[in-house]
Design a protein around this motif. Structure first.
Motif, short mmCIF file in Angstrom:
data_model
loop_
_atom_site.label_atom_id
_atom_site.label_comp_id
_atom_site.label_asym_id
_atom_site.label_seq_id
_atom_site.Cartn_x
_atom_site.Cartn_y
_atom_site.Cartn_z
N SER A 1 0.85 -1.18 0.00
CA SER A 1 0.00 0.00 0.00
C SER A 1 0.88 1.23 0.00
CB SER A 1 -0.94 0.01 1.21
OG SER A 1 -0.21 0.05 2.41
N GLY A 2 0.35 2.28 -0.59
CA GLY A 2 1.08 3.54 -0.67
C GLY A 2 0.10 4.68 -0.60
N PRO A 3 0.55 5.87 -0.96
CA PRO A 3 -0.31 7.04 -0.85
C PRO A 3 -1.51 6.95 -1.79
CG PRO A 3 1.72 7.60 -2.01
CD PRO A 3 1.85 6.20 -1.51
N GLY A 4 -2.66 6.58 -1.22
CA GLY A 4 -3.90 6.52 -2.00
C GLY A 4 -4.08 5.29 -2.86
N LEU A 5 -3.30 4.24 -2.62
CA LEU A 5 -3.44 3.05 -3.46
C LEU A 5 -3.16 1.77 -2.68
CD1 LEU A 5 -0.40 1.80 -4.27
CD2 LEU A 5 -0.31 4.00 -5.39
N LYS A 6 -3.68 0.69 -3.24
CA LYS A 6 -3.41 -0.65 -2.72
C LYS A 6 -3.05 -1.55 -3.89
CE LYS A 6 -6.28 -0.50 1.35
NZ LYS A 6 -7.35 -1.10 2.12
N ILE A 7 -1.99 -2.29 -3.74
CA ILE A 7 -1.58 -3.28 -4.73
C ILE A 7 -1.73 -4.64 -4.06
CG2 ILE A 7 0.30 -4.11 -6.21
CD1 ILE A 7 1.53 -1.23 -5.89
N ARG A 8 -2.51 -5.50 -4.67
CA ARG A 8 -2.77 -6.82 -4.07
C ARG A 8 -2.61 -7.92 -5.10
NH1 ARG A 8 -5.52 -7.05 0.90
NH2 ARG A 8 -6.04 -4.99 1.65
N ARG A 9 -2.27 -9.07 -4.60
CA ARG A 9 -2.20 -10.25 -5.45
C ARG A 9 -3.57 -10.91 -5.45
NH1 ARG A 9 2.85 -13.73 -5.75
NH2 ARG A 9 2.83 -13.11 -7.90
N GLY A 10 -4.10 -11.13 -6.65
CA GLY A 10 -5.41 -11.76 -6.79
C GLY A 10 -5.33 -13.27 -6.67
N LEU A 11 -6.47 -13.90 -6.66
CA LEU A 11 -6.53 -15.36 -6.56
C LEU A 11 -5.86 -16.04 -7.75
CD1 LEU A 11 -10.18 -15.80 -5.24
CD2 LEU A 11 -8.05 -15.92 -3.94
N ASP A 12 -5.83 -15.34 -8.89
CA ASP A 12 -5.20 -15.92 -10.08
C ASP A 12 -3.69 -15.68 -10.10
OD1 ASP A 12 -5.12 -13.21 -10.56
OD2 ASP A 12 -6.06 -13.31 -12.53
N GLY A 13 -3.17 -14.99 -9.08
CA GLY A 13 -1.74 -14.73 -8.98
C GLY A 13 -1.28 -13.42 -9.58
N ALA A 14 -2.17 -12.74 -10.32
CA ALA A 14 -1.81 -11.46 -10.94
C ALA A 14 -1.91 -10.34 -9.91
CB ALA A 14 -2.74 -11.17 -12.11
N TRP A 15 -1.06 -9.33 -10.06
CA TRP A 15 -1.09 -8.16 -9.18
C TRP A 15 -2.06 -7.14 -9.75
CZ3 TRP A 15 1.31 -8.02 -4.54
CH2 TRP A 15 2.27 -8.99 -4.30
N THR A 16 -2.87 -6.52 -8.88
CA THR A 16 -3.81 -5.49 -9.30
C THR A 16 -3.61 -4.24 -8.44
OG1 THR A 16 -5.52 -6.27 -7.78
CG2 THR A 16 -5.55 -7.17 -10.02
N VAL A 17 -3.92 -3.10 -9.04
CA VAL A 17 -3.80 -1.82 -8.33
C VAL A 17 -5.18 -1.21 -8.22
CG1 VAL A 17 -2.78 0.49 -8.36
CG2 VAL A 17 -1.51 -1.45 -9.31
N ARG A 18 -5.51 -0.73 -7.03
CA ARG A 18 -6.78 -0.05 -6.80
C ARG A 18 -6.54 1.18 -5.94
NH1 ARG A 18 -11.21 -4.82 -6.18
NH2 ARG A 18 -10.47 -5.92 -7.99
N THR A 19 -7.43 2.14 -6.07
CA THR A 19 -7.33 3.31 -5.22
C THR A 19 -7.76 2.93 -3.82
OG1 THR A 19 -9.55 4.04 -5.81
CG2 THR A 19 -7.73 4.94 -7.10
N ASP A 20 -7.14 3.58 -2.85
CA ASP A 20 -7.47 3.35 -1.45
C ASP A 20 -8.62 4.26 -1.08
OD1 ASP A 20 -7.32 2.48 1.15
OD2 ASP A 20 -5.64 3.76 1.68
N ARG A 21 -9.71 3.68 -0.70
CA ARG A 21 -10.91 4.47 -0.42
C ARG A 21 -10.96 4.90 1.00
NH1 ARG A 21 -13.95 -0.12 -3.36
NH2 ARG A 21 -13.26 0.31 -5.42
#
Length: 64
Positions: free
Chosen positions: A44-64
């Protein structure tokens, strides 16, 4: 699936990529010092979250 031993080229490439990731995390942290956190399967960083999905791929989302 059988795993093979990494070659010297694989290790060198992994080190190069890790250096690039570290530099990017430094840039994110400079935006709001101390804001970058990393744990198993997430960054996690300023205003974002990077997570590993169930399929193993990394995704980026805004931090709400």
């Amino acid at each position: 699936m059988r795993q093979t031993m990494p070659t010297a080229d694989d290790n060198a490439r992994a080190l190069e990529l890790a250096g690039q990731v570290a530099a990017l995390l430094d840039q994110l942290d400079a935006m709001r010092p101390g804001s970058v956190q990393a744990g198993p399967g997430r960054i996690s960083g300023p205003g974002l979250k990077i997570r590993r999905g169930l399929d193993g791929a990394w995704t980026v989302r805004t931090d709400r």
